[in-house]
Design a protein around this motif. Structure first.
Motif, PDB file in Angstrom:
ATOM      1  N   ASP A  81      72.116 -28.595 -34.523  1.00 60.37           N
ATOM      2  CA  ASP A  81      72.970 -29.771 -34.683  1.00 60.37           C
ATOM      3  C   ASP A  81      74.089 -29.624 -33.655  1.00 60.37           C
ATOM      4  OD1 ASP A  81      74.375 -31.975 -35.574  1.00 60.37           O
ATOM      5  OD2 ASP A  81      75.084 -31.008 -37.417  1.00 60.37           O
ATOM      6  N   VAL A  82      74.259 -30.616 -32.795  1.00 69.41           N
ATOM      7  CA  VAL A  82      75.183 -30.496 -31.665  1.00 69.41           C
ATOM      8  C   VAL A  82      76.108 -31.700 -31.579  1.00 69.41           C
ATOM      9  CG1 VAL A  82      75.335 -30.290 -29.152  1.00 69.41           C
ATOM     10  CG2 VAL A  82      73.449 -29.189 -30.365  1.00 69.41           C
ATOM     11  N   GLU A  83      77.371 -31.418 -31.262  1.00 61.92           N
ATOM     12  CA  GLU A  83      78.335 -32.462 -30.899  1.00 61.92           C
ATOM     13  C   GLU A  83      78.857 -32.135 -29.515  1.00 61.92           C
ATOM     14  OE1 GLU A  83      81.534 -33.626 -33.465  1.00 61.92           O
ATOM     15  OE2 GLU A  83      80.277 -33.461 -35.254  1.00 61.92           O
ATOM     16  N   GLN A  84      79.078 -33.170 -28.719  1.00 55.88           N
ATOM     17  CA  GLN A  84      79.568 -33.018 -27.355  1.00 55.88           C
ATOM     18  C   GLN A  84      81.049 -33.370 -27.294  1.00 55.88           C
ATOM     19  OE1 GLN A  84      75.402 -34.569 -25.397  1.00 55.88           O
ATOM     20  NE2 GLN A  84      77.197 -35.767 -25.073  1.00 55.88           N
ATOM     21  N   HIS A  85      81.775 -32.587 -26.494  1.00 55.68           N
ATOM     22  CA  HIS A  85      83.207 -32.839 -26.338  1.00 55.68           C
ATOM     23  C   HIS A  85      83.608 -32.622 -24.882  1.00 55.68           C
ATOM     24  CE1 HIS A  85      83.615 -32.597 -30.739  1.00 55.68           C
ATOM     25  NE2 HIS A  85      82.786 -31.572 -30.647  1.00 55.68           N
ATOM     26  N   VAL A  86      84.465 -33.507 -24.390  1.00 56.98           N
ATOM     27  CA  VAL A  86      85.072 -33.356 -23.073  1.00 56.98           C
ATOM     28  C   VAL A  86      86.568 -33.493 -23.280  1.00 56.98           C
ATOM     29  CG1 VAL A  86      85.308 -34.313 -20.745  1.00 56.98           C
ATOM     30  CG2 VAL A  86      83.068 -34.330 -21.892  1.00 56.98           C
ATOM     31  N   ARG A  87      87.296 -32.490 -22.813  1.00 55.63           N
ATOM     32  CA  ARG A  87      88.759 -32.537 -22.909  1.00 55.63           C
ATOM     33  C   ARG A  87      89.366 -32.223 -21.555  1.00 55.63           C
ATOM     34  NH1 ARG A  87      90.601 -30.168 -28.809  1.00 55.63           N
ATOM     35  NH2 ARG A  87      89.197 -31.498 -30.031  1.00 55.63           N
ATOM     36  N   VAL A  88      90.615 -32.586 -21.391  1.00 55.69           N
ATOM     37  CA  VAL A  88      91.329 -32.352 -20.150  1.00 55.69           C
ATOM     38  C   VAL A  88      92.520 -31.460 -20.444  1.00 55.69           C
ATOM     39  CG1 VAL A  88      92.599 -33.456 -18.261  1.00 55.69           C
ATOM     40  CG2 VAL A  88      90.628 -34.617 -19.288  1.00 55.69           C
ATOM     41  N   GLY A  89      92.706 -30.432 -19.620  1.00 56.98           N
ATOM     42  CA  GLY A  89      93.854 -29.553 -19.801  1.00 56.98           C
ATOM     43  C   GLY A  89      93.620 -28.193 -19.195  1.00 56.98           C
ATOM     44  N   SER A  90      94.501 -27.288 -19.538  1.00 55.00           N
ATOM     45  CA  SER A  90      94.369 -25.896 -19.123  1.00 55.00           C
ATOM     46  C   SER A  90      93.235 -25.293 -19.949  1.00 55.00           C
ATOM     47  CB  SER A  90      95.684 -25.160 -19.387  1.00 55.00           C
ATOM     48  OG  SER A  90      95.528 -23.793 -19.137  1.00 55.00           O
ATOM     49  N   PRO A  91      92.191 -24.748 -19.317  1.00 58.78           N
ATOM     50  CA  PRO A  91      91.002 -24.335 -20.064  1.00 58.78           C
ATOM     51  C   PRO A  91      91.247 -23.382 -21.233  1.00 58.78           C
ATOM     52  CG  PRO A  91      90.516 -24.382 -17.737  1.00 58.78           C
ATOM     53  CD  PRO A  91      91.991 -24.611 -17.878  1.00 58.78           C
ATOM     54  N   GLY A  92      91.974 -22.312 -21.028  1.00 63.43           N
ATOM     55  CA  GLY A  92      92.178 -21.349 -22.117  1.00 63.43           C
ATOM     56  C   GLY A  92      92.858 -21.960 -23.324  1.00 63.43           C
ATOM     57  N   GLU A  93      93.932 -22.660 -23.094  1.00 58.40           N
ATOM     58  CA  GLU A  93      94.680 -23.279 -24.180  1.00 58.40           C
ATOM     59  C   GLU A  93      93.885 -24.408 -24.832  1.00 58.40           C
ATOM     60  OE1 GLU A  93      95.924 -22.442 -21.253  1.00 58.40           O
ATOM     61  OE2 GLU A  93      97.526 -21.040 -21.761  1.00 58.40           O
ATOM     62  N   THR A  94      93.200 -25.183 -24.024  1.00 56.52           N
ATOM     63  CA  THR A  94      92.437 -26.315 -24.552  1.00 56.52           C
ATOM     64  C   THR A  94      91.273 -25.834 -25.413  1.00 56.52           C
ATOM     65  OG1 THR A  94      93.088 -27.622 -22.634  1.00 56.52           O
ATOM     66  CG2 THR A  94      91.224 -28.435 -23.918  1.00 56.52           C
ATOM     67  N   ILE A  95      90.600 -24.784 -24.987  1.00 61.86           N
ATOM     68  CA  ILE A  95      89.508 -24.222 -25.785  1.00 61.86           C
ATOM     69  C   ILE A  95      90.058 -23.676 -27.104  1.00 61.86           C
ATOM     70  CG2 ILE A  95      87.790 -22.371 -25.916  1.00 61.86           C
ATOM     71  CD1 ILE A  95      87.502 -22.732 -22.799  1.00 61.86           C
ATOM     72  N   ALA A  96      91.146 -22.940 -27.040  1.00 58.56           N
ATOM     73  CA  ALA A  96      91.743 -22.386 -28.260  1.00 58.56           C
ATOM     74  C   ALA A  96      92.174 -23.490 -29.217  1.00 58.56           C
ATOM     75  CB  ALA A  96      92.924 -21.479 -27.904  1.00 58.56           C
ATOM     76  N   ASN A  97      92.744 -24.565 -28.705  1.00 61.00           N
ATOM     77  CA  ASN A  97      93.137 -25.698 -29.548  1.00 61.00           C
ATOM     78  C   ASN A  97      91.918 -26.381 -30.161  1.00 61.00           C
ATOM     79  OD1 ASN A  97      95.884 -25.349 -29.138  1.00 61.00           O
ATOM     80  ND2 ASN A  97      95.930 -26.716 -27.385  1.00 61.00           N
ATOM     81  N   ALA A  98      90.851 -26.500 -29.380  1.00 59.44           N
ATOM     82  CA  ALA A  98      89.634 -27.143 -29.882  1.00 59.44           C
ATOM     83  C   ALA A  98      89.024 -26.355 -31.034  1.00 59.44           C
ATOM     84  CB  ALA A  98      88.616 -27.300 -28.750  1.00 59.44           C
TER      85      ALA A  98
END
Length: 141
Positions: A81-98
């Motif tokens: 089961d997969v969901e796709q996400h695209v976000r904009v930002g600083s990669p490390g912080e954005t991944i941690a927030n996600a």
């Protein structure tokens, strides 16, 4: 189980996908996988002087989907089961927030990104995620 799979289109991302597929095949219950691509921001002041904000947002979305969709299709073909996400930002912080936003239990990602120059400028994204995510992080070489 919810897993955040951070991808960037690199060879290391392909390796992480294969490792996650091998791991998930051993589980009793298939995890839900959130495939995330983080686009570095374009300096908005510069960009909006030359193009409309909607065009910049469409660019982020298109570039991100080009990376995320093939990964999501590969995972779905394996029964995940997969969901796709695209976000904009600083990669490390954005991944941690996600990880928090998407209520993920773990993070899977490669140890290296698209290029040595990017790594040198941004520092290690993987190290930043490990420091900020407060969840188990699986790194694949």
């Amino acid at each position: 189980m919810n897993i955040l799979l951070a991808v960037d289109g690199s060879e290391y991302s392909a390796r992480v996908v294969e490792a996650l597929l091998t791991f998930s095949a051993r589980l009793r219950e298939m995890p839900k996988v959130h495939v995330l691509y983080v686009h570095l921001p374009i300096p908005i002041g510069f960009a909006t002087r030359h193009v409309a904000r909607e065009i910049v947002d469409a660019y982020y979305h298109e570039e991100g989907l080009a990376v995320v969709q093939p990964v999501a299709e590969r995972l779905r073909a394996a029964g995940l089961d997969v969901e796709q996400h695209v976000r904009v930002g600083s990669p490390g912080e954005t991944i941690a927030n996600a990880v928090n936003d998407l209520e993920c239990d773990a993070v899977w990602m490669g140890t290296h990104g698209r290029g040595a120059v990017t790594q040198a400028l941004l520092g290690s994204v993987a190290a930043r995620v490990v420091a900020l995510a407060h969840r188990p992080v699986t790194l694949v070489r």
